[in-house]
Enzyme design. Structure first.
Site, PDB file in Angstrom:
ATOM      1  N   VAL A   1      -1.840   6.737   1.286  1.00  0.00           N
ATOM      2  CA  VAL A   1      -3.308   5.994   1.553  1.00  0.00           C
ATOM      3  C   VAL A   1      -3.509   5.409   2.760  1.00  0.00           C
ATOM      4  O   VAL A   1      -2.625   5.064   3.684  1.00  0.00           O
ATOM      5  CB  VAL A   1      -3.694   4.994   0.271  1.00  0.00           C
TER       6      VAL A   1
ATOM      7  N   GLU B   1       1.036  -1.175  -0.016  1.00  0.00           N
ATOM      8  CA  GLU B   1      -0.051   0.129  -0.049  1.00  0.00           C
ATOM      9  C   GLU B   1       0.799   1.227   0.087  1.00  0.00           C
ATOM     10  O   GLU B   1       1.888   1.014   0.751  1.00  0.00           O
ATOM     11  CB  GLU B   1      -0.965   0.220   1.291  1.00  0.00           C
ATOM     12  N   ASP B   2       0.582   2.445  -0.503  1.00  0.00           N
ATOM     13  CA  ASP B   2       1.211   3.581  -0.823  1.00  0.00           C
ATOM     14  C   ASP B   2       1.241   4.110   0.485  1.00  0.00           C
ATOM     15  O   ASP B   2       0.122   4.116   1.409  1.00  0.00           O
ATOM     16  CB  ASP B   2       0.598   4.445  -1.655  1.00  0.00           C
ATOM     17  N   ILE B   3       2.315   5.133   0.825  1.00  0.00           N
ATOM     18  CA  ILE B   3       2.355   5.666   2.063  1.00  0.00           C
ATOM     19  C   ILE B   3       1.239   6.656   2.425  1.00  0.00           C
ATOM     20  O   ILE B   3       0.766   6.965   3.416  1.00  0.00           O
ATOM     21  CB  ILE B   3       3.773   6.361   1.987  1.00  0.00           C
TER      22      ILE B   3
END
Length: 281
Positions: A252, A248-250
């Protein structure tokens, strides 16, 4: 058989343990030491009747001949370097000191041998045959294991042991391998700006530099670090590996539970209260 034994003892110096191990599969309720001693006793009587020793006389150190007037010097065994005579207890005591503070229920002993020792052992097997022999590795594993079982009242196990002890009977060195603890869980990440795993600075490889403000990492914390902190403290470990189901992106959030497995490396303590740790996290 006597000729084969003489050929071996004419080429090698063997202690009672290593000689007896060539016949380990013969006779029950006896030890390799007793087998080797019996063979040397028989040969000693035979050589007394001949009035001479037909192999390396160092093999008969400690035996009192009546007719053969030769000075027999003590020498190291060509296979185990007298490990079983006077060194096994020393290395077991050192191992015991090293593992006494490690929490474990089961253990396994392994043996690491130099190539030249393995080559000598195989050369002897070529002479005597492999039908009844036992390897030095197997003998070391069993005898060290028996002593540690008695010292710690723990079980010797080949299936997923908590610790593995690798012994070198020649150099008298050893190393301890501790089985990791794997913890399964699920997490939610309700705020942005936190990476899933620790983001080590690629410029300094975690050593600290101007790019990372000398912290060794690019972000203050991560999901991995938040979860690992109480686990490392309770298990007295200093490192973990984190595997999440997907990345998961930072920037989000993760509003539903994402499964993960965290591996605690080299834990000194294995029994921990996961409910208590869950609350801390």
């Amino acid at each position: 058989m006597i000729k084969k034994i003489e050929k071996i003892l004419n080429s090698f110096i063997l202690c009672n343990f290593c000689l007896g191990r060539l016949f380990s599969q013969l006779l029950t309720n006896t030890t390799n030491y007793e087998r080797g001693k019996s063979i040397k006793t028989f040969l000693s009587i035979y050589y007394e009747s001949l009035g001479k020793i037909n192999c390396k006389k160092e093999n008969f150190y400690g035996i009192s001949f009546r007719k053969i007037k030769e000075r027999i010097e003590k020498a190291n065994c060509d296979i185990c370097n007298n490990f079983f005579d006077n060194k096994i207890d020393k290395i077991c005591n050192r191992i015991a000191k090293r593992i006494k503070n490690i929490e474990f229920e089961t253990f396994l002993v392994g043996c690491s041998l130099p190539k030249e020792i393995r080559a000598k052992e195989e050369k002897i097997w070529e002479i005597i045959g492999i039908e009844n022999v036992e390897s030095l590795k197997s003998d070391v594993n069993r005898e060290v294991g028996k002593r540690l079982e008695k010292a710690f009242n723990r079980k010797f196990s080949r299936e997923n042991p908590d610790i593995i002890i690798i012994v070198n009977p020649i150099t008298l060195r050893f190393r301890i391998e501790i089985r990791s603890i794997f913890v399964f869980g699920k997490y939610k990440k309700l705020i942005r700006g936190i990476p899933q795993t620790k983001w080590v600075c690629s410029n300094c490889n975690g050593n600290g530099c101007e790019v990372c403000d000398f912290k060794g990492k690019l972000y203050k914390t991560s999901v991995q670090e938040i979860i690992e902190k109480p686990l490392l403290k309770e298990t007295k470990s200093n490192k973990s590996e984190f595997s999440g189901m997907g990345r998961e992106d930072i920037d989000v959030r993760c509003l539903d539970y994402r499964p993960f497995v965290i591996e605690i490396l080299n834990p000194i303590k294995r029994k921990v209260n996961l409910k208590k740790i869950e609350k801390e996290i």
